[in-house]
Write a protein that holds these residues in place. Sequence first.
Motif, PDB file in Angstrom:
ATOM      1  N   VAL A   1       0.833  -1.181   0.010  1.00 50.84           N
ATOM      2  CA  VAL A   1      -0.001  -0.048   0.000  1.00 50.84           C
ATOM      3  C   VAL A   1       0.787   1.343  -0.144  1.00 50.84           C
ATOM      4  O   VAL A   1       0.665   2.073  -0.714  1.00 50.84           O
ATOM      5  CB  VAL A   1      -1.061   0.009   1.283  1.00 50.84           C
ATOM      6  N   TYR A   2       1.835   1.293   0.957  1.00 50.40           N
ATOM      7  CA  TYR A   2       2.493   2.395   1.031  1.00 50.40           C
ATOM      8  C   TYR A   2       3.511   2.549  -0.154  1.00 50.40           C
ATOM      9  O   TYR A   2       3.838   3.853  -0.644  1.00 50.40           O
ATOM     10  CB  TYR A   2       3.390   2.573   2.397  1.00 50.40           C
ATOM     11  N   ALA A   3       4.132   1.698  -0.935  1.00 50.38           N
ATOM     12  CA  ALA A   3       4.793   1.930  -2.195  1.00 50.38           C
ATOM     13  C   ALA A   3       3.981   2.223  -3.212  1.00 50.38           C
ATOM     14  O   ALA A   3       4.497   3.334  -3.954  1.00 50.38           O
ATOM     15  CB  ALA A   3       5.595   0.535  -2.480  1.00 50.38           C
ATOM     16  N   LYS A   4       2.602   1.920  -3.074  1.00 48.81           N
ATOM     17  CA  LYS A   4       1.958   2.596  -4.280  1.00 48.81           C
ATOM     18  C   LYS A   4       1.528   4.114  -3.945  1.00 48.81           C
ATOM     19  O   LYS A   4       1.559   4.785  -4.970  1.00 48.81           O
ATOM     20  CB  LYS A   4       0.516   1.756  -4.144  1.00 48.81           C
ATOM     21  N   CYS A   5       1.437   4.538  -2.686  1.00 47.08           N
ATOM     22  CA  CYS A   5       1.138   5.856  -2.318  1.00 47.08           C
ATOM     23  C   CYS A   5       2.314   6.556  -2.415  1.00 47.08           C
ATOM     24  O   CYS A   5       2.349   8.011  -3.368  1.00 47.08           O
ATOM     25  CB  CYS A   5       0.979   5.994  -0.605  1.00 47.08           C
ATOM     26  N   LEU A   6       3.658   6.281  -2.607  1.00 47.41           N
ATOM     27  CA  LEU A   6       4.918   6.587  -2.745  1.00 47.41           C
ATOM     28  C   LEU A   6       4.852   6.994  -4.275  1.00 47.41           C
ATOM     29  O   LEU A   6       5.280   7.771  -4.736  1.00 47.41           O
ATOM     30  CB  LEU A   6       6.098   5.926  -2.135  1.00 47.41           C
ATOM     31  N   PHE A   7       4.555   5.905  -5.098  1.00 43.85           N
ATOM     32  CA  PHE A   7       4.430   6.004  -6.507  1.00 43.85           C
ATOM     33  C   PHE A   7       3.578   6.891  -6.891  1.00 43.85           C
ATOM     34  O   PHE A   7       3.864   8.025  -7.841  1.00 43.85           O
ATOM     35  CB  PHE A   7       3.898   4.464  -6.940  1.00 43.85           C
ATOM     36  N   GLU A   8       2.271   7.056  -6.297  1.00 39.70           N
ATOM     37  CA  GLU A   8       1.468   8.041  -6.781  1.00 39.70           C
ATOM     38  C   GLU A   8       1.890   9.642  -6.647  1.00 39.70           C
ATOM     39  O   GLU A   8       1.290  10.333  -7.322  1.00 39.70           O
ATOM     40  CB  GLU A   8       0.023   7.741  -6.185  1.00 39.70           C
ATOM     41  N   VAL A   9       2.584   9.963  -5.451  1.00 36.89           N
ATOM     42  CA  VAL A   9       3.266  11.037  -5.470  1.00 36.89           C
ATOM     43  C   VAL A   9       4.456  11.290  -5.895  1.00 36.89           C
ATOM     44  O   VAL A   9       5.222  12.226  -5.550  1.00 36.89           O
ATOM     45  CB  VAL A   9       3.231  11.572  -3.768  1.00 36.89           C
ATOM     46  N   ARG A  10       5.124  10.438  -6.812  1.00 44.86           N
ATOM     47  CA  ARG A  10       6.150  10.534  -7.704  1.00 44.86           C
ATOM     48  C   ARG A  10       7.393  10.429  -6.783  1.00 44.86           C
ATOM     49  O   ARG A  10       8.439  10.803  -7.340  1.00 44.86           O
ATOM     50  CB  ARG A  10       6.027  11.637  -8.501  1.00 44.86           C
ATOM     51  N   ARG A  11       7.299   9.677  -5.640  1.00 43.69           N
ATOM     52  CA  ARG A  11       8.531   9.350  -4.909  1.00 43.69           C
ATOM     53  C   ARG A  11       8.809   7.908  -5.322  1.00 43.69           C
ATOM     54  O   ARG A  11       8.943   7.053  -4.453  1.00 43.69           O
ATOM     55  CB  ARG A  11       8.213   9.661  -3.349  1.00 43.69           C
ATOM     56  N   TRP A  12       9.362   7.698  -6.540  1.00 41.80           N
ATOM     57  CA  TRP A  12       9.492   6.583  -7.081  1.00 41.80           C
ATOM     58  C   TRP A  12      10.746   5.981  -6.369  1.00 41.80           C
ATOM     59  O   TRP A  12      10.654   4.590  -6.459  1.00 41.80           O
ATOM     60  CB  TRP A  12       9.888   6.755  -8.806  1.00 41.80           C
ATOM     61  N   ARG A  13      11.764   6.632  -6.135  1.00 38.51           N
ATOM     62  CA  ARG A  13      12.919   5.915  -5.785  1.00 38.51           C
ATOM     63  C   ARG A  13      12.772   4.985  -4.192  1.00 38.51           C
ATOM     64  O   ARG A  13      13.067   4.111  -4.115  1.00 38.51           O
ATOM     65  CB  ARG A  13      14.207   6.973  -5.477  1.00 38.51           C
ATOM     66  N   GLU A  14      11.784   6.119  -3.438  1.00 40.75           N
ATOM     67  CA  GLU A  14      11.624   5.654  -2.332  1.00 40.75           C
ATOM     68  C   GLU A  14      10.503   4.090  -2.441  1.00 40.75           C
ATOM     69  O   GLU A  14      10.645   3.392  -1.734  1.00 40.75           O
ATOM     70  CB  GLU A  14      10.803   6.481  -1.318  1.00 40.75           C
ATOM     71  N   ALA A  15       9.563   4.519  -3.532  1.00 43.46           N
ATOM     72  CA  ALA A  15       8.718   3.286  -3.494  1.00 43.46           C
ATOM     73  C   ALA A  15       9.548   1.867  -4.064  1.00 43.46           C
ATOM     74  O   ALA A  15       9.106   0.960  -3.567  1.00 43.46           O
ATOM     75  CB  ALA A  15       7.624   3.714  -4.781  1.00 43.46           C
ATOM     76  N   GLU A  16      10.306   2.213  -4.951  1.00 42.98           N
ATOM     77  CA  GLU A  16      11.206   1.003  -5.341  1.00 42.98           C
ATOM     78  C   GLU A  16      11.902   0.522  -4.464  1.00 42.98           C
ATOM     79  O   GLU A  16      11.935  -0.678  -4.187  1.00 42.98           O
ATOM     80  CB  GLU A  16      12.235   1.724  -6.353  1.00 42.98           C
ATOM     81  N   ALA A  17      12.600   1.059  -3.417  1.00 45.20           N
ATOM     82  CA  ALA A  17      13.508   0.617  -2.339  1.00 45.20           C
ATOM     83  C   ALA A  17      12.305  -0.336  -1.405  1.00 45.20           C
ATOM     84  O   ALA A  17      12.660  -1.297  -0.737  1.00 45.20           O
ATOM     85  CB  ALA A  17      13.959   1.638  -1.276  1.00 45.20           C
ATOM     86  N   LEU A  18      11.292   0.310  -1.228  1.00 47.24           N
ATOM     87  CA  LEU A  18      10.082  -0.339  -0.296  1.00 47.24           C
ATOM     88  C   LEU A  18       9.525  -1.645  -0.985  1.00 47.24           C
ATOM     89  O   LEU A  18       9.506  -2.394  -0.069  1.00 47.24           O
ATOM     90  CB  LEU A  18       9.147   0.687   0.145  1.00 47.24           C
ATOM     91  N   PHE A  19       9.363  -1.656  -2.199  1.00 48.52           N
ATOM     92  CA  PHE A  19       8.542  -2.643  -2.921  1.00 48.52           C
ATOM     93  C   PHE A  19       9.585  -3.644  -3.076  1.00 48.52           C
ATOM     94  O   PHE A  19       9.159  -4.822  -3.653  1.00 48.52           O
ATOM     95  CB  PHE A  19       7.928  -1.928  -3.956  1.00 48.52           C
ATOM     96  N   ARG A  20      10.819  -3.419  -3.225  1.00 46.29           N
ATOM     97  CA  ARG A  20      11.807  -4.361  -3.778  1.00 46.29           C
ATOM     98  C   ARG A  20      11.666  -5.847  -3.399  1.00 46.29           C
ATOM     99  O   ARG A  20      11.669  -7.023  -3.955  1.00 46.29           O
ATOM    100  CB  ARG A  20      13.229  -3.978  -3.648  1.00 46.29           C
ATOM    101  N   THR A  21      11.769  -5.934  -1.969  1.00 49.59           N
ATOM    102  CA  THR A  21      11.601  -7.286  -1.535  1.00 49.59           C
ATOM    103  C   THR A  21      10.398  -7.897  -1.863  1.00 49.59           C
ATOM    104  O   THR A  21      10.146  -9.163  -1.816  1.00 49.59           O
ATOM    105  CB  THR A  21      11.377  -7.177   0.167  1.00 49.59           C
ATOM    106  N   ILE A  22       9.090  -7.216  -1.994  1.00 53.37           N
ATOM    107  CA  ILE A  22       7.862  -7.910  -2.479  1.00 53.37           C
ATOM    108  C   ILE A  22       8.044  -8.345  -3.862  1.00 53.37           C
ATOM    109  O   ILE A  22       7.864  -9.431  -4.193  1.00 53.37           O
ATOM    110  CB  ILE A  22       6.784  -6.631  -2.634  1.00 53.37           C
ATOM    111  N   ALA A  23       8.805  -7.520  -4.626  1.00 57.20           N
ATOM    112  CA  ALA A  23       8.871  -7.865  -6.084  1.00 57.20           C
ATOM    113  C   ALA A  23       9.368  -9.133  -6.391  1.00 57.20           C
ATOM    114  O   ALA A  23       9.213  -9.883  -7.252  1.00 57.20           O
ATOM    115  CB  ALA A  23       9.298  -6.550  -6.994  1.00 57.20           C
ATOM    116  N   PHE A  24      10.425  -9.315  -5.489  1.00 54.59           N
ATOM    117  CA  PHE A  24      11.310 -10.340  -5.728  1.00 54.59           C
ATOM    118  C   PHE A  24      11.065 -11.622  -4.974  1.00 54.59           C
ATOM    119  O   PHE A  24      11.832 -12.724  -5.064  1.00 54.59           O
ATOM    120  CB  PHE A  24      13.061  -9.956  -5.241  1.00 54.59           C
TER     121      PHE A  24
END
Length: 344
Positions: free
Chosen positions: A254-277
Amino acid sequence: MNLKFPLISILTFVLLILQFIFTSYLTAEEEFIISQTDLIQQKIELENVGRKIINALRYSKFSLADQEWKKIQNDIYKNEAEYYYLAGAIGYSRLEWPEAKDHLLRALALEPNHEAASYLLGMIYAQEDNWQSAKNTWIETNKISPYNPFYHFNLGVAYFTLGDYDRAIASLLKSLEYKPNYSEAKIILAKIYLETGEFLNARQEIESILELDPKNQLASHLYGRVIFEIEKDPKKALTYLKNEKLLGWREKKVYAKCLFEVRRWREAEALFRTIAFSPFADEYDQSFYLNLLLNLGLEEKANDFFHFSQKKNRNDSSIAEAYRNLLSSREGKTLLYHYFKMRY
């Protein structure tokens, strides 16, 4: 005149017999009283030592617990359920699950209504990721002691971990009946309501926690998730993100999606990385992460991740299910209420 001597002799003999019987009776009664007194003293000694052992374990004073344990290494104590409960409690504190389990099962064989042994046995099953046995054990614990909110709470956690949400809700509501402001029970209720799409109920539970404890970080994280689900407001949701290290994998999404929507992409990527892999990432998760990498201009990483996801999707899905179960089990362990029960 000649009859007096035999009569006196007979009377004397009878009196001697009666005196012997009476004396023997008193001796037997005295022995019984002495044996009962010894038994009471043994139980008192066991209780005194047991109280010290449990208090030592509660405060992680393991050497003190060991010292007290040595005081009851006598065969006279080894017929008592309490002796085996204490042995199980010490084994549990040492993470010696099989030995502790054997001791607790023996305690329950001697005394089936030993609630402390039953409760701790369930904790061992949970630590072993055997939530089905933990649940069954805690059902019995609640029969022994039906008014303990912590027992109902742990049973609710077991149901939650097993995905039996209806029974989890029933157990957690029972826990709240006996402890109305039990915030941990409310947090799990909110988690269940979020999983089942009952967002307004989740909001109600979380708001009741934050009203009494505004600094509760777990409640704050869940509230951000509730806000995003109901109001679709990523900026507002992010104000409730207090500590990323405490986020569960559902909240990370949820929070990675929120960060993505406010264009804080680098923070979103760092937060979501463990989920993606992770093995349980679905196609939406993979697409979302690819989009993040491309928005950051990381085409080479995006290409590598695409090939990784293609290969992963051809693997056996049972790995993903096992990983999901382990994550769920770990989450359940962090939620459990844990203490060494004092019976005295």
